[in-house]
Motif scaffolding. Structure first.
Motif, short mmCIF file in Angstrom:
data_model
loop_
_atom_site.label_atom_id
_atom_site.label_comp_id
_atom_site.label_asym_id
_atom_site.label_seq_id
_atom_site.Cartn_x
_atom_site.Cartn_y
_atom_site.Cartn_z
N HIS A 116 13.46 -36.32 14.61
CA HIS A 116 14.44 -37.30 14.14
C HIS A 116 15.37 -36.68 13.11
N ALA A 117 14.79 -35.89 12.20
CA ALA A 117 15.60 -35.25 11.17
C ALA A 117 16.60 -34.26 11.77
N SER A 118 16.22 -33.61 12.86
CA SER A 118 17.11 -32.65 13.52
C SER A 118 18.05 -33.32 14.52
N HIS A 119 17.96 -34.66 14.62
CA HIS A 119 18.81 -35.46 15.51
C HIS A 119 18.61 -35.12 16.99
N SER A 120 17.40 -34.67 17.32
CA SER A 120 17.05 -34.49 18.73
C SER A 120 16.51 -35.79 19.32
N PHE A 121 15.78 -36.54 18.52
CA PHE A 121 15.27 -37.86 18.90
C PHE A 121 15.85 -38.90 17.94
N TYR A 122 16.29 -40.01 18.49
CA TYR A 122 16.82 -41.10 17.66
C TYR A 122 15.99 -42.35 17.88
N PRO A 123 15.53 -43.02 16.82
CA PRO A 123 14.92 -44.34 17.02
C PRO A 123 15.89 -45.24 17.77
N LEU A 124 15.38 -46.00 18.72
CA LEU A 124 16.23 -46.80 19.60
C LEU A 124 17.13 -47.75 18.81
N ILE A 188 15.81 -39.75 23.60
CA ILE A 188 15.84 -38.28 23.64
C ILE A 188 17.25 -37.85 24.01
N ILE A 189 17.96 -37.24 23.08
CA ILE A 189 19.38 -36.97 23.23
C ILE A 189 19.66 -35.97 24.36
N THR A 190 18.83 -34.95 24.51
CA THR A 190 19.08 -33.96 25.56
C THR A 190 19.02 -34.59 26.94
N LEU A 191 18.07 -35.50 27.15
CA LEU A 191 17.96 -36.18 28.44
C LEU A 191 19.13 -37.12 28.66
#
Length: 481
Positions: A116-124, A188-191
């Motif tokens: 989350h801190a690296s902005h790879s995953f964002y809470p919905l 998941i931002i990459t997906l």
């Protein structure tokens, strides 16, 4: 030499069907499943390597549909199908990734906090509520702390719990991963980015008219379900909403409002990034045509079914039943004929509306081109007086350039000893005389060569003898000599 392949763990668990887990040794899995959150300060390299492994593993779990196939109840509650973009992080996830003789991942909360801190995953909830793009510069407090306060002091304040990775008032990773604070749904931002790219490519191939850029929420789900490789199934409601938000806010290729989706150019002006009443009308016509096609296909299937049933009843000598099927088929055929007429009318109307909408866009282009041309022609440089002055100045400049060129050429001839005022006719006469003289010399040379050739031939030819066979005196004298 390639490094040896790690041995496959001799454990049995559904999660081991995924390559990311099956290709990792048991020893390595035990380290990944341990609470390695303390390594962030003591061994940051190992810590980041473990976080990166879990990032890839969680992406695989979500993109493969594993979380919904093995016990997740989120999709059942929403009635929206399997999610291929959102990780449902909770106690159920811990059970899904549990491995015998390895256990459950103890640092999963810390991993999610780092991602989350690296902005790879964002809470919905955060992802859907953001107003600006996720790729834009982050909040001002963090930037001030990073550049003014400085990294060392920031790290010290974080260790003391005064500040957190999310901001000055945020909680630290150390606290966030404890208990159930990390539970929730993560985009998941990459997906999402990969699926968005596929959708954009598909849309570029689809567009042929104004209606091809318009979708309802349901038609969007059905059309672009293949972007997540769901074997022909529509997008889940959750994934569709995530993609619409991502494509609208972060890619700028569509606008979405009240069940109407409209694709636009990335560099389209603000006035084109709205859904107009015309767009809604076109979409209604498009939906009516699609629904009518569905109805026509359904009627045709029913007619075919009645035909088969009548044929089977006839083979079994059940005349009343066969007549009933034939009667039903005839009724369906009449309905089908009416629906086909309605379909033709709707399709014709849609084509007419699309043509008119296209004409509007063409007229806008004409108006824009006309305004641009008038603006250019109104420039002072293109006024008649300025044009005449410019052309006169250009003519004078060309004349001056010719004079300068002539002067330079004459000066060069003088410097090289070339006389001025050479008569070209005299040069031509001298040239003709040279050609004539060359021709005479060539004729003389050819005549001389011919004479020499004839003289040599006479020397080689024997003298004729008299009829009595005696040699002539001249010949005898020559022989005597």
């Amino acid at each position: 030499m390639a490094p040896p392949t790690p041995p496959t763990p001799s454990v049995s668990a559904p999660i081991m069907d995924l390559e990311t887990f099956s290709s990792t040794s048991t020893t390595r899995l035990q380290a990944l499943y341990s609470d390695f959150s303390r390594q962030k300060a003591s061994n940051p390299t190992s810590y980041q390597a473990n976080v990166e492994w879990w990032r890839k593993a969680l992406e695989t779990i979500v993109s493969s549909g594993f979380q919904d196939e093995h016990g997740s109840i989120y999709g059942k509650k929403q009635g929206s199908g399997k999610s291929r973009l959102v990780l449902h992080a909770n106690a159920t996830l811990l059970d899904q990734v549990k491995i015998p003789r390895v256990g459950k991942p103890l640092a999963l909360g810390a991993v999610l906090s780092e991602l989350h801190a690296s902005h790879s995953f964002y809470p919905l909830a955060e992802f859907t509520s953001l107003k600006s793009s996720i790729y834009s510069t982050h909040s001002l407090p963090i930037r001030i702390a990073s550049y003014v306060v400085g990294k060392p002091l920031w790290w010290a304040l974080e260790q003391m719990g005064i500040v957190g990775e999310e901001g000055i008032l945020g909680s630290s990773t150390r606290d966030h991963h404890k208990g159930t604070a990390w539970h929730g749904d993560y985009v998941i931002i990459t997906l999402a980015a990969k699926a968005a790219e596929t959708i954009q490519e598909m849309q570029r191939d689809i567009v042929a008219g104004p209606s091809d850029s318009l979708y309802s929420f349901e038609s969007f789900r059905k059309t672009f379900g293949v972007s997540l490789d769901t074997s022909g199934a529509p997008l889940s409601e959750l994934d569709a909403k995530v993609l619409l938000k991502f494509l609208e806010r972060d890619r700028g290729v569509l606008v979405y409002d009240n069940d109407v989706v409209k694709f636009v150019d990335e560099d389209a002006p603000a006035e084109d990034r709205i859904i107009t009443p015309v767009d809604r009308g076109i979409l209604e016509l498009k939906s009516a045509v699609q629904n009518m096609h569905t109805l026509v296909n359904s009627l045709q299937e029913k007619i075919d079914q009645c035909t088969r049933q009548a044929s089977e009843a006839l083979q079994k000598e059940r005349k009343p039943l066969a007549l009933s099927y034939i009667r039903s088929r005839k009724t369906l055929q009449e309905v089908l004929s009416k629906r086909l007429g309605s379909l033709a009318t709707l399709e014709s109307t849609l084509v007419t509306v699309e043509t008119a909408a296209g004409d509007v866009e063409i007229m806008k282009s004409y108006e824009s081109s006309t305004a641009t041309l008038k603006s250019i022609l109104s420039h002072p440089s293109l006024q008649r007086e300025n044009v005449d002055k410019t052309m006169e100045a250009l003519a004078e400049a060309n004349a001056d350039a010719r004079e300068i060129d002539d002067a330079v050429r004459v000066g060069a001839d003088v410097a090289l000893g070339v006389e001025d005022n050479v008569d070209e006719s005299e040069i031509e006469a001298e040239w003709a005389e040279m050609v004539k003289q060359l021709g005479k010399e060539k004729e003389e040379e050819e005549g001389q060569a011919e004479r020499e050739k004839l003289g040599a031939a006479e020397l080689r030819t024997p003298q004729e003898l008299p009829q009595d066979g005696r040699k002539t005196p001249e010949k005898v004298s020559v022989l005597s000599t």
